[in-house]
Scaffold this active site. Sequence first.
Site, PDB file in Angstrom:
ATOM      1  N   ASP A 189      17.833 133.872 -51.468  1.00  0.00           N
ATOM      2  CA  ASP A 189      17.028 133.352 -50.176  1.00  0.00           C
ATOM      3  C   ASP A 189      16.057 134.395 -49.749  1.00  0.00           C
ATOM      4  O   ASP A 189      15.147 133.968 -48.996  1.00  0.00           O
ATOM      5  CB  ASP A 189      18.456 133.326 -49.261  1.00  0.00           C
ATOM      6  CG  ASP A 189      19.190 132.247 -49.504  1.00  0.00           C
ATOM      7  OD1 ASP A 189      18.984 131.091 -48.858  1.00  0.00           O
ATOM      8  OD2 ASP A 189      19.833 132.275 -50.296  1.00  0.00           O
ATOM      9  N   ASN A 206      21.624 136.661 -50.960  1.00  0.00           N
ATOM     10  CA  ASN A 206      21.919 135.480 -51.352  1.00  0.00           C
ATOM     11  C   ASN A 206      23.098 135.189 -50.899  1.00  0.00           C
ATOM     12  O   ASN A 206      23.534 135.792 -49.964  1.00  0.00           O
ATOM     13  CB  ASN A 206      22.038 135.619 -52.926  1.00  0.00           C
ATOM     14  CG  ASN A 206      22.161 134.233 -53.392  1.00  0.00           C
ATOM     15  OD1 ASN A 206      21.399 133.479 -53.347  1.00  0.00           O
ATOM     16  ND2 ASN A 206      23.119 133.965 -54.496  1.00  0.00           N
ATOM     17  N   LYS A 207      23.559 134.098 -51.025  1.00  0.00           N
ATOM     18  CA  LYS A 207      24.881 133.413 -50.518  1.00  0.00           C
ATOM     19  C   LYS A 207      26.149 134.607 -50.410  1.00  0.00           C
ATOM     20  O   LYS A 207      26.079 135.173 -51.523  1.00  0.00           O
ATOM     21  CB  LYS A 207      25.172 132.316 -51.138  1.00  0.00           C
ATOM     22  CG  LYS A 207      26.536 131.410 -50.502  1.00  0.00           C
ATOM     23  CD  LYS A 207      26.382 131.173 -48.948  1.00  0.00           C
ATOM     24  CE  LYS A 207      25.205 130.354 -48.748  1.00  0.00           C
ATOM     25  NZ  LYS A 207      25.052 130.054 -47.450  1.00  0.00           N
TER      26      LYS A 207
END
Length: 351
Positions: free
Chosen positions: A240, A250-251
């Site tokens: 992201d 990121n997640k």
Amino acid sequence: MASFDSLRSFRLEGRSLLLLDQRLLPLREEWIRYDDAVEVAGAIRQMVVRGAPAIGCVAAHGLALAALGAPPERGAFLAAVQEAARVLGASRPTAVNLEWAIRRCLRALQLGLGRGVEAAREAALAEAEAIAEEDRTACRQMGQHTLALLPPRARILTHCNAGALATAGYGTALGAVRAAAEAGRLERVFASETRPRQQGARITAWELAREGLPVTVIADTAVGALMYGGEVNCVVVGADRIAACGDVANKIGTYQVAVLAAHHQIPFIVVAPESTLDPHCPDGSEIPIEERDPTEVSEIDGIRVVPPGVPCLNPAFDITPARFVTAIVTERGVARPPFGKGGTGSGPPPA
């Protein structure tokens, strides 16, 4: 087997934007119509659409909708568009693609305004469509660049969803999976479920199964066991935001996957478009981490599973330090550590 280019999470229809409601997958496929920027910002915030590149594309289209519906008088037009940009920009803070796409659309609109309000409306819409088309092309290029980094019989672990629905089409991490399948080099994909919203179990598995690709869903807690057992020979994830030093947002859960991959000497590859690189962010400590509603953790399908009164934390993302990253792939090529003083923000060298 469905075409690798057939999946889309959004489409423009007249003066409306239609979004595939990803919250309902895999049980239902429903499209929701949005007519203005405030509605689009709400859809992004509520995760009707998610994935950094897709969020950027959808925000650009939301700004175009604002331009199409803004008053014809120049001052009022600009005020309406700028307010729409503010609302859209605040919808999700971690994905840098969101800000990038809004800035790009605003620049095109302001250039068009020199020829009048109608030209500005047309310029905003054309730029939003261009951003989406460029993203689809970039995903194909990233897939080919990543292919050179994969083992001959790839058993890929991926976390969250970085596929066609997280982009304008084809995908980043799943673009690499699709490229491996097209080259006859894909043996299996392991999709970690990705709690608490289960994007891996719901969306990655849905995408790959729909295309006839070999996917197995695992619990997030099974990652280490599969690596220890030799089931996984590479990890491919999206991002992201990527800081200048190569730190990756990121997640949530990505960091622990990266640490396990390093321990087991398994390549950890990040695939993301150049719009995800943030040269103004020196390292991961400067990346804002979105905190989401704690009920996403305390409830499953509306049923509370945590004792009453017990608090829950729900960070949506985590930071993977650059030292755990084997390579960062963009549409321009492959960057490997050390990422250098300028980090990946200066753009990776050609593959």
